[in-house]
Design a protein around this motif. Structure first.
Motif, PDB file in Angstrom:
ATOM      1  N   PHE A  72       0.826  -1.199   0.000  1.00 53.95           N
ATOM      2  CA  PHE A  72       0.000   0.000   0.000  1.00 53.95           C
ATOM      3  C   PHE A  72       0.864   1.255   0.000  1.00 53.95           C
ATOM      4  CE2 PHE A  72      -3.619  -2.706   1.512  1.00 53.95           C
ATOM      5  CZ  PHE A  72      -4.369  -2.498   0.382  1.00 53.95           C
ATOM      6  N   GLN A  73       2.040   1.160   0.627  1.00 56.16           N
ATOM      7  CA  GLN A  73       2.927   2.317   0.546  1.00 56.16           C
ATOM      8  C   GLN A  73       3.413   2.512  -0.894  1.00 56.16           C
ATOM      9  OE1 GLN A  73       6.867   2.555   1.554  1.00 56.16           O
ATOM     10  NE2 GLN A  73       6.740   4.545   2.515  1.00 56.16           N
ATOM     11  N   LEU A  74       3.739   1.391  -1.560  1.00 50.80           N
ATOM     12  CA  LEU A  74       4.169   1.481  -2.960  1.00 50.80           C
ATOM     13  C   LEU A  74       3.086   2.115  -3.819  1.00 50.80           C
ATOM     14  CD1 LEU A  74       5.950  -1.855  -3.901  1.00 50.80           C
ATOM     15  CD2 LEU A  74       6.927   0.297  -3.187  1.00 50.80           C
ATOM     16  N   LEU A  75       1.814   1.809  -3.503  1.00 50.24           N
ATOM     17  CA  LEU A  75       0.728   2.344  -4.319  1.00 50.24           C
ATOM     18  C   LEU A  75       0.458   3.812  -4.030  1.00 50.24           C
ATOM     19  CD1 LEU A  75      -1.870  -0.559  -4.304  1.00 50.24           C
ATOM     20  CD2 LEU A  75      -0.482   0.237  -6.196  1.00 50.24           C
ATOM     21  N   THR A  76       0.619   4.231  -2.761  1.00 53.91           N
ATOM     22  CA  THR A  76       0.186   5.586  -2.408  1.00 53.91           C
ATOM     23  C   THR A  76       1.287   6.639  -2.529  1.00 53.91           C
ATOM     24  OG1 THR A  76       0.577   5.006  -0.114  1.00 53.91           O
ATOM     25  CG2 THR A  76      -1.678   4.890  -0.884  1.00 53.91           C
TER      26      THR A  76
ATOM     27  N   ILE B 109      -0.675   0.273 -18.157  1.00 55.51           N
ATOM     28  CA  ILE B 109       0.779   0.237 -18.376  1.00 55.51           C
ATOM     29  C   ILE B 109       1.386   1.607 -18.077  1.00 55.51           C
ATOM     30  CG2 ILE B 109       2.585  -0.165 -20.083  1.00 55.51           C
ATOM     31  CD1 ILE B 109       1.322  -2.705 -19.853  1.00 55.51           C
ATOM     32  N   VAL B 110       0.709   2.682 -18.538  1.00 56.12           N
ATOM     33  CA  VAL B 110       1.243   4.024 -18.307  1.00 56.12           C
ATOM     34  C   VAL B 110       1.298   4.295 -16.804  1.00 56.12           C
ATOM     35  CG1 VAL B 110       0.821   6.477 -18.653  1.00 56.12           C
ATOM     36  CG2 VAL B 110       0.481   4.899 -20.526  1.00 56.12           C
ATOM     37  N   THR B 111       0.218   3.926 -16.077  1.00 52.96           N
ATOM     38  CA  THR B 111       0.190   4.144 -14.628  1.00 52.96           C
ATOM     39  C   THR B 111       1.283   3.345 -13.944  1.00 52.96           C
ATOM     40  OG1 THR B 111      -2.196   4.283 -14.854  1.00 52.96           O
ATOM     41  CG2 THR B 111      -1.328   4.175 -12.634  1.00 52.96           C
ATOM     42  N   ALA B 112       1.410   2.066 -14.327  1.00 51.20           N
ATOM     43  CA  ALA B 112       2.414   1.221 -13.684  1.00 51.20           C
ATOM     44  C   ALA B 112       3.810   1.774 -13.929  1.00 51.20           C
ATOM     45  CB  ALA B 112       2.311  -0.208 -14.209  1.00 51.20           C
ATOM     46  N   THR B 117       8.553   4.431 -11.881  1.00 42.46           N
ATOM     47  CA  THR B 117       9.533   5.498 -12.050  1.00 42.46           C
ATOM     48  C   THR B 117       9.552   6.413 -10.836  1.00 42.46           C
ATOM     49  OG1 THR B 117       8.939   5.405 -14.357  1.00 42.46           O
ATOM     50  CG2 THR B 117      10.313   7.224 -13.684  1.00 42.46           C
ATOM     51  N   SER B 118       8.355   6.705 -10.305  1.00 43.96           N
ATOM     52  CA  SER B 118       8.286   7.580  -9.135  1.00 43.96           C
ATOM     53  C   SER B 118       8.893   6.924  -7.910  1.00 43.96           C
ATOM     54  CB  SER B 118       6.836   7.928  -8.822  1.00 43.96           C
ATOM     55  OG  SER B 118       6.387   8.931  -9.679  1.00 43.96           O
ATOM     56  N   LEU B 119       8.758   5.601  -7.812  1.00 35.80           N
ATOM     57  CA  LEU B 119       9.231   4.917  -6.612  1.00 35.80           C
ATOM     58  C   LEU B 119      10.746   4.871  -6.549  1.00 35.80           C
ATOM     59  CD1 LEU B 119       6.675   2.020  -6.363  1.00 35.80           C
ATOM     60  CD2 LEU B 119       7.057   3.794  -4.692  1.00 35.80           C
ATOM     61  N   VAL B 155      13.294   4.716 -18.363  1.00 39.42           N
ATOM     62  CA  VAL B 155      11.833   4.660 -18.228  1.00 39.42           C
ATOM     63  C   VAL B 155      11.233   3.750 -19.296  1.00 39.42           C
ATOM     64  CG1 VAL B 155       9.728   6.010 -18.298  1.00 39.42           C
ATOM     65  CG2 VAL B 155      11.726   6.911 -17.168  1.00 39.42           C
ATOM     66  N   ARG B 156      11.756   3.879 -20.536  1.00 41.12           N
ATOM     67  CA  ARG B 156      11.200   3.040 -21.600  1.00 41.12           C
ATOM     68  C   ARG B 156      11.527   1.569 -21.359  1.00 41.12           C
ATOM     69  NH1 ARG B 156       9.291   5.153 -26.306  1.00 41.12           N
ATOM     70  NH2 ARG B 156      10.224   3.524 -27.579  1.00 41.12           N
ATOM     71  N   LYS B 157      12.659   1.317 -20.686  1.00 37.16           N
ATOM     72  CA  LYS B 157      12.995  -0.061 -20.350  1.00 37.16           C
ATOM     73  C   LYS B 157      12.003  -0.623 -19.330  1.00 37.16           C
ATOM     74  CE  LYS B 157      16.706  -2.204 -18.378  1.00 37.16           C
ATOM     75  NZ  LYS B 157      17.884  -1.939 -17.600  1.00 37.16           N
ATOM     76  N   SER B 158      11.631   0.206 -18.332  1.00 34.28           N
ATOM     77  CA  SER B 158      10.684  -0.330 -17.349  1.00 34.28           C
ATOM     78  C   SER B 158       9.302  -0.467 -17.975  1.00 34.28           C
ATOM     79  CB  SER B 158      10.673   0.497 -16.065  1.00 34.28           C
ATOM     80  OG  SER B 158      10.010   1.691 -16.238  1.00 34.28           O
ATOM     81  N   GLU B 159       8.982   0.405 -18.963  1.00 36.59           N
ATOM     82  CA  GLU B 159       7.709   0.226 -19.663  1.00 36.59           C
ATOM     83  C   GLU B 159       7.719  -1.098 -20.427  1.00 36.59           C
ATOM     84  OE1 GLU B 159       6.990   2.238 -23.142  1.00 36.59           O
ATOM     85  OE2 GLU B 159       4.830   1.962 -23.076  1.00 36.59           O
TER      86      GLU B 159
END
Lengths: 141, 182
Positions: A72-76, B109-112, B117-119, B155-159
């Motif tokens: 849930f942390q990964l998602l939020t 896919i775009v969201t994932a 990338t954000s993580l 990023v394109r690699k993770s996509e």
């Protein structure tokens, strides 16, 4: 004994990630770079803490709960980071002089010119022009 | 509001997942808890309407495991890197907003990709253009066009990894074609 050592290393690792966030908050120059420090190291930090907890208690029914915590942390985290970052960018709470490349700015500039040319703002179709209006809002303020 | 019809691909994984969450929260995977969880999951899925997610119906567990391993390695190296940047560079940091055009037009896919990338520390999704599926990322410590290009490639690699995990067959075929050309 060995597990105690591993648990201590994991806990110290997690605490170091909190320290990284703290140092980043103080040292980084603007909102967006501080966002990186404030949100990101905790993903790894929490993982290390949860691993330490799983090892220390050694209780199997607890592990799915810890996995859920992390998932849930990964998602939020990215969602909140994105919302703050987006709001910060649109309300110009960033220092452009610190950006070496800004490809979003070019796009916004093009969109503004296009909307102005196609239709005066008060006549724009509220549905069609919504996205561009959003952008304009971000640029004008 | 209830759903129009029961969809096997979308609803069954969701119900199983909610049942698992129920068991995990009670820390008890006995039959009684799971059956009650199943009932609650069924009610939740049917009464709380969510916009449907366009699942492709395939999920490659091997690709998922290899991506997860790579993700953990990236997570550790990038966290240490941001720590190091905070200590050594601090106020002298130079950043960039980089546009990355993705191949896929699937929301999932775009969201994932955006999430992954954000993580990873060092990049943050500032804006998403859904029409052209372009992500605008704020990246730490990017000062030249080469750095930005490296970021785009990552990023394109993770996509590509997400397409291998759960993309549609068409996207997978396109990805293979692209791989054999380059």
């Amino acid at each position: 004994m060995l597990s105690d050592v591993v648990v201590s290393i994991l806990l110290i690792g997690g605490a170091l990630m909190s320290l990284a966030a703290g140092i980043g908050l103080v040292r980084f120059p603007d909102l967006l770079s501080r966002m990186h420090a404030a949100t990101k190291p905790q993903v790894l930090g929490l993982l290390l803490f949860l691993l330490a907890l799983a090892l220390e208690t050694g209780s199997w029914p607890l592990i799915p709960l810890l996995v859920l915590c992390w998932l849930f942390q990964l998602l939020t985290t990215p969602v909140s980071a994105h919302m703050v970052g987006r709001a910060g960018y649109r309300t110009r709470h960033l220092r452009r002089d610190l950006l070496t490349i800004d490809e979003l700015d070019d796009v916004v500039a093009c969109a503004v010119v296009e909307v102005d040319r196609q239709a005066p703002p008060h006549e724009a179709d509220p549905v069609e022009g919504r996205e561009d209006h959003d952008r304009r809002g971000g640029v004008d303020h | 509001m209830s759903r129009q019809k029961f969809s096997l691909v979308t609803d069954v994984p969701l119900i199983l997942w909610l049942t698992f969450v129920w068991g995990a929260l009670w820390q008890d995977f006995g039959a009684g808890t799971l059956i009650f969880g199943l009932v609650i999951a069924f009610v939740v899925v049917n009464f709380f309407y969510l916009p449907p997610v366009g699942l492709s119906g395939r999920f490659n567990i091997l690709a998922f495991l290899s991506f997860s391993a790579g993700f953990l390695v990236d997570l550790v190296t990038a966290s240490v890197e941001v720590f190091w940047l905070a200590v050594t560079r601090g106020p002298a940091l130079r950043n960039a907003v980089v546009a990355v055009r993705l191949r896929s037009h699937s929301d999932l896919i775009v969201t994932a990709t955006g999430h992954a990338t954000s993580l990873i520390p060092g990049s943050l999704v500032v804006e998403v253009d859904r029409a052209t599926s372009t992500l605008y990322l704020h990246c730490l410590n990017v000062s030249t066009e080469e750095d930005a290009e490296a970021m785009r490639a990552t990023v394109r690699k993770s996509e590509a990894a997400f397409i291998r995990i759960m993309g549609t067959k068409e996207e997978l075929a396109e990805l293979r074609a692209e791989g054999s050309v380059s």
